[in-house]
Design a protein around this motif. Structure first.
Motif, PDB file in Angstrom:
ATOM      1  N   GLY A   1       0.809  -1.208   0.000  1.00 14.26           N
ATOM      2  CA  GLY A   1       0.000   0.000   0.000  1.00 14.26           C
ATOM      3  C   GLY A   1       0.838   1.252   0.000  1.00 14.26           C
ATOM      4  N   GLY A   2       0.238   2.319   0.504  1.00 14.55           N
ATOM      5  CA  GLY A   2       0.906   3.602   0.543  1.00 14.55           C
ATOM      6  C   GLY A   2       0.055   4.612   1.278  1.00 14.55           C
ATOM      7  N   GLY A   3       0.556   5.844   1.349  1.00 13.50           N
ATOM      8  CA  GLY A   3      -0.213   6.883   2.013  1.00 13.50           C
ATOM      9  C   GLY A   3       0.663   7.855   2.756  1.00 13.50           C
ATOM     10  N   HIS A   4       0.092   8.482   3.762  1.00 12.27           N
ATOM     11  CA  HIS A   4       0.789   9.500   4.534  1.00 12.27           C
ATOM     12  C   HIS A   4       1.895   8.873   5.376  1.00 12.27           C
ATOM     13  N   LEU A   5       3.022   9.557   5.428  1.00 14.27           N
ATOM     14  CA  LEU A   5       4.192   8.995   6.103  1.00 14.27           C
ATOM     15  C   LEU A   5       3.991   8.868   7.605  1.00 14.27           C
ATOM     16  N   SER A   6       3.264   9.791   8.222  1.00 11.06           N
ATOM     17  CA  SER A   6       3.029   9.706   9.665  1.00 11.06           C
ATOM     18  C   SER A   6       2.234   8.455  10.009  1.00 11.06           C
ATOM     19  N   VAL A   7       1.273   8.094   9.155  1.00 12.21           N
ATOM     20  CA  VAL A   7       0.483   6.879   9.383  1.00 12.21           C
ATOM     21  C   VAL A   7       1.355   5.643   9.203  1.00 12.21           C
ATOM     22  N   GLY A   8       2.192   5.647   8.159  1.00 12.62           N
ATOM     23  CA  GLY A   8       3.096   4.525   7.968  1.00 12.62           C
ATOM     24  C   GLY A   8       4.008   4.326   9.164  1.00 12.62           C
ATOM     25  N   PHE A   9       4.567   5.418   9.680  1.00 14.00           N
ATOM     26  CA  PHE A   9       5.433   5.337  10.852  1.00 14.00           C
ATOM     27  C   PHE A   9       4.679   4.761  12.043  1.00 14.00           C
ATOM     28  N   ALA A  10       3.448   5.228  12.278  1.00 14.19           N
ATOM     29  CA  ALA A  10       2.661   4.757  13.423  1.00 14.19           C
ATOM     30  C   ALA A  10       2.308   3.284  13.297  1.00 14.19           C
ATOM     31  N   VAL A  11       1.942   2.852  12.094  1.00 16.09           N
ATOM     32  CA  VAL A  11       1.629   1.430  11.896  1.00 16.09           C
ATOM     33  C   VAL A  11       2.879   0.584  12.115  1.00 16.09           C
ATOM     34  N   GLY A  12       4.028   1.068  11.641  1.00 18.36           N
ATOM     35  CA  GLY A  12       5.269   0.356  11.918  1.00 18.36           C
ATOM     36  C   GLY A  12       5.538   0.258  13.409  1.00 18.36           C
ATOM     37  N   ALA A  13       5.313   1.371  14.131  1.00  9.97           N
ATOM     38  CA  ALA A  13       5.536   1.365  15.583  1.00  9.97           C
ATOM     39  C   ALA A  13       4.593   0.415  16.291  1.00  9.97           C
ATOM     40  N   ALA A  14       3.391   0.232  15.745  1.00  7.96           N
ATOM     41  CA  ALA A  14       2.432  -0.696  16.343  1.00  7.96           C
ATOM     42  C   ALA A  14       2.832  -2.151  16.149  1.00  7.96           C
TER      43      ALA A  14
ATOM     44  N   PRO B   1      10.749   7.516   1.168  1.00  2.00           N
ATOM     45  CA  PRO B   1       9.764   6.599   0.594  1.00  2.00           C
ATOM     46  C   PRO B   1       8.878   6.009   1.694  1.00  2.00           C
ATOM     47  N   PHE B   2       7.627   5.741   1.345  1.00  2.00           N
ATOM     48  CA  PHE B   2       6.659   5.221   2.312  1.00  2.00           C
ATOM     49  C   PHE B   2       7.137   3.953   3.017  1.00  2.00           C
ATOM     50  N   PRO B   3       7.730   2.970   2.308  1.00  2.00           N
ATOM     51  CA  PRO B   3       8.166   1.762   3.021  1.00  2.00           C
ATOM     52  C   PRO B   3       9.141   2.057   4.156  1.00  2.00           C
ATOM     53  N   LEU B   4      10.012   3.055   3.983  1.00  2.00           N
ATOM     54  CA  LEU B   4      10.980   3.358   5.049  1.00  2.00           C
ATOM     55  C   LEU B   4      10.306   3.935   6.286  1.00  2.00           C
ATOM     56  N   ALA B   5       9.212   4.662   6.119  1.00  2.00           N
ATOM     57  CA  ALA B   5       8.489   5.165   7.281  1.00  2.00           C
ATOM     58  C   ALA B   5       8.020   4.006   8.156  1.00  2.00           C
ATOM     59  N   LEU B   6       7.527   2.942   7.541  1.00  2.00           N
ATOM     60  CA  LEU B   6       7.111   1.744   8.276  1.00  2.00           C
ATOM     61  C   LEU B   6       8.295   1.058   8.933  1.00  2.00           C
ATOM     62  N   LEU B   7       9.377   0.878   8.178  1.00  2.00           N
ATOM     63  CA  LEU B   7      10.520   0.125   8.683  1.00  2.00           C
ATOM     64  C   LEU B   7      11.241   0.857   9.810  1.00  2.00           C
ATOM     65  N   VAL B   8      11.288   2.190   9.747  1.00  2.00           N
ATOM     66  CA  VAL B   8      11.876   2.954  10.849  1.00  2.00           C
ATOM     67  C   VAL B   8      10.964   2.919  12.062  1.00  2.00           C
ATOM     68  N   GLY B   9       9.670   3.118  11.848  1.00  2.00           N
ATOM     69  CA  GLY B   9       8.723   3.136  12.961  1.00  2.00           C
ATOM     70  C   GLY B   9       8.774   1.880  13.803  1.00  2.00           C
ATOM     71  N   ARG B  10       8.953   0.710  13.198  1.00  2.00           N
ATOM     72  CA  ARG B  10       8.911  -0.539  13.958  1.00  2.00           C
ATOM     73  C   ARG B  10      10.137  -0.741  14.847  1.00  2.00           C
TER      74      ARG B  10
ATOM     75  N   THR C   1      11.321  12.798  20.783  1.00  2.00           N
ATOM     76  CA  THR C   1      11.940  13.080  19.491  1.00  2.00           C
ATOM     77  C   THR C   1      10.886  13.505  18.479  1.00  2.00           C
ATOM     78  N   HIS C   2      11.092  14.674  17.884  1.00  2.00           N
ATOM     79  CA  HIS C   2      10.238  15.158  16.806  1.00  2.00           C
ATOM     80  C   HIS C   2      10.829  14.669  15.486  1.00  2.00           C
ATOM     81  N   ILE C   3      10.026  13.895  14.743  1.00  2.00           N
ATOM     82  CA  ILE C   3      10.524  13.206  13.553  1.00  2.00           C
ATOM     83  C   ILE C   3       9.868  13.798  12.319  1.00  2.00           C
ATOM     84  N   LEU C   4      10.693  14.358  11.452  1.00  2.00           N
ATOM     85  CA  LEU C   4      10.240  14.959  10.205  1.00  2.00           C
ATOM     86  C   LEU C   4      10.675  14.051   9.062  1.00  2.00           C
ATOM     87  N   LEU C   5       9.706  13.511   8.361  1.00  2.00           N
ATOM     88  CA  LEU C   5       9.964  12.470   7.377  1.00  2.00           C
ATOM     89  C   LEU C   5       9.914  13.014   5.957  1.00  2.00           C
TER      90      LEU C   5
END
Length: 431
Positions: free
Chosen positions: A234-247, A374-383, A367-371
């Motif tokens: 999938g894809g979408g907003h980077l903040s959402v990708g980061f949060a899903v990765g963190a979850a 690419p969308f996949p990296l937002a997920l991989l960093v978040g986790r 930490t304030h994170i400004l992204l």
């Protein structure tokens, strides 16, 4: 009708039956909570073509549904379609097929102003007690969340054998920009869809609140399925990708692969580490000794991984946050070229190590994170941010410097994220 459902597909959508006069608002809220939790929905206003109501239900059943929800409101007693067509057929499917799930969202109150649990049988003109064994919840926000949680657990339990047969891989589809419809589903174990935003850049705030209320289901859904590997498309907003990765931290899910829009794999590593032959570089960093820190200090990290450097919005952030940011770091890939997806796991690991390091160096700072990546990296960093407290931002260029003037890019605080939070990775929605 019965032939199609001799073998139910648990990944098919849920059909919502309701009375439009007083059930529309409840149904709309329920549909968004379900979609955000990953369950596709059949709802007449969104998914069914104009025409006879009975024929539209036939179409939904023929296309495949895995369950139904009866939204019971006071005026449902006056709905011939709900009482005589939809409710009887959904109840029949539930009784005939063990895996066809049925739930009730009940807004009817008794004389004590409590949920009237006898109302579904009475208003739908069923035999008393016939619906007593159906999962029934109040049509409040908390009740709709509880109903959704039960449906997610039922769906995951029904899909365990499929996950096992797919090499213990749990498939997750995620989109934040599409207009969700039943035809948008992918057959994944969960299809997460957020409310579409009318803002050109930022996600829908109500959709983020839906995600905050449901994101805590994700790690348990994956582990309950018996999966040892997670595959996200999938894809979408980077903040959402980061949060899903963190979850879905590496401590809960051993291996994550994100498949981008071109079908290319971005595979995770399970730990944050700095490597001798680094794949990223610190372009710039600094400290702000004059920052006034209320409580714990805050730090910032700019993850800038796209070709061609772009500092305007980050510089604006530093200018506007000098009262609370005590240190900052600007991270980039080595040569400002497109990232090779084969390096994604190592890049994410190094970036997460930088996030952890700058936080630890400043008394475990938020930490304030400004992204900008690419969308996949937002997920991989978040986790890989387990135990860290993060504020995640979205880029926006809709803010004019002055009325009628030029537009100036900025980063907008969007979500507070903490992977280890007990109620889910999203602690607060900020937009």
């Amino acid at each position: 009708m019965t032939g199609r459902h001799q073998t139910l597909d648990p990944s098919d959508p849920i059909f919502i039956s309701y009375r439009q006069n007083d059930g529309t608002a409840i149904t709309a809220e329920l549909a968004w909570i379900l979609r955000t939790a990953g369950i596709p929905v059949w709802r007449d206003r969104d998914d069914l073509p104009p025409g006879d109501t009975e024929a539209r239900l036939d179409q939904a059943i023929a296309a495949g549904i895995s369950g139904g929800i009866l939204v019971v409101t006071p005026d449902v007693v006056n709905s011939r379609v709900v009482k005589m067509v939809e409710a009887p057929r959904l109840i029949e499917l539930h009784q005939r097929h063990q895996n066809f799930v049925l739930g009730i969202a009940n807004s009817v109150r008794n004389v004590e102003s409590r949920t009237d649990y006898d109302a579904p049988d009475r208003l739908l003109e069923r035999r008393p007690g016939q619906l007593s064994g159906v999962d029934q919840n109040p049509a409040t926000r908390e009740g709709l969340k509880a109903l959704t949680r039960g449906l997610v657990w039922h769906r995951v339990a029904s899909l365990r054998e499929r996950v096992e047969n797919r090499e213990q891989t749990f498939n997750l589809s995620l989109q934040t920009r599409n207009t969700p419809q039943v035809y948008d589903r992918t057959g994944a174990e969960l299809d997460i869809r957020l409310r579409p935003s009318d803002h050109e850049r930022l996600p829908n705030a109500e959709g983020l609140h839906d995600l905050k209320d449901t994101i805590g289901l994700l790690p348990d859904a994956v582990t309950r399925s018996g999966a040892h590997r997670l595959c996200i498309r999938g894809g979408g907003h980077l903040s959402v990708g980061f949060a899903v990765g963190a979850a879905l931290p590496s401590s809960r899910v051993g291996k994550m692969v994100v498949i981008d829009q071109k079908g290319v794999d971005w595979e995770s590593q399970n730990e944050s580490n700095l490597h001798d032959m680094s794949k990223v570089q610190i372009l710039d960093e600094g400290k702000n000794q004059s920052a006034i820190s209320l409580g714990r200090p805050s730090v910032a990290i700019y993850i800038d991984l796209l070709p061609q450097r772009s500092d305007t919005a980050f510089n604006r952030f530093l200018e506007e946050s000098r009262d609370f940011i005590v240190a900052w770091r600007h991270i980039s890939n080595l040569d400002n070229s497109l990232i090779d997806p084969r390096d994604a796991g190592r890049i994410a690991s190094e970036i997460a190590a930088h996030i952890r390091a700058i936080s630890n160096e400043n008394n475990n700072a938020q930490t304030h994170i400004l992204l900008r990546c690419p969308f996949p990296l937002a997920l991989l960093v978040g986790r890989l941010t387990n135990t860290l407290r993060c504020v995640v931002y979205e880029w926006d260029d809709s803010d004019p410097i002055e009325p009628g003037g030029d537009y100036r890019a900025r980063y907008v605080p969007t979500l507070k994220v903490r992977a280890s939070a007990s109620d889910g990775a999203i602690e607060e929605v900020l937009i």
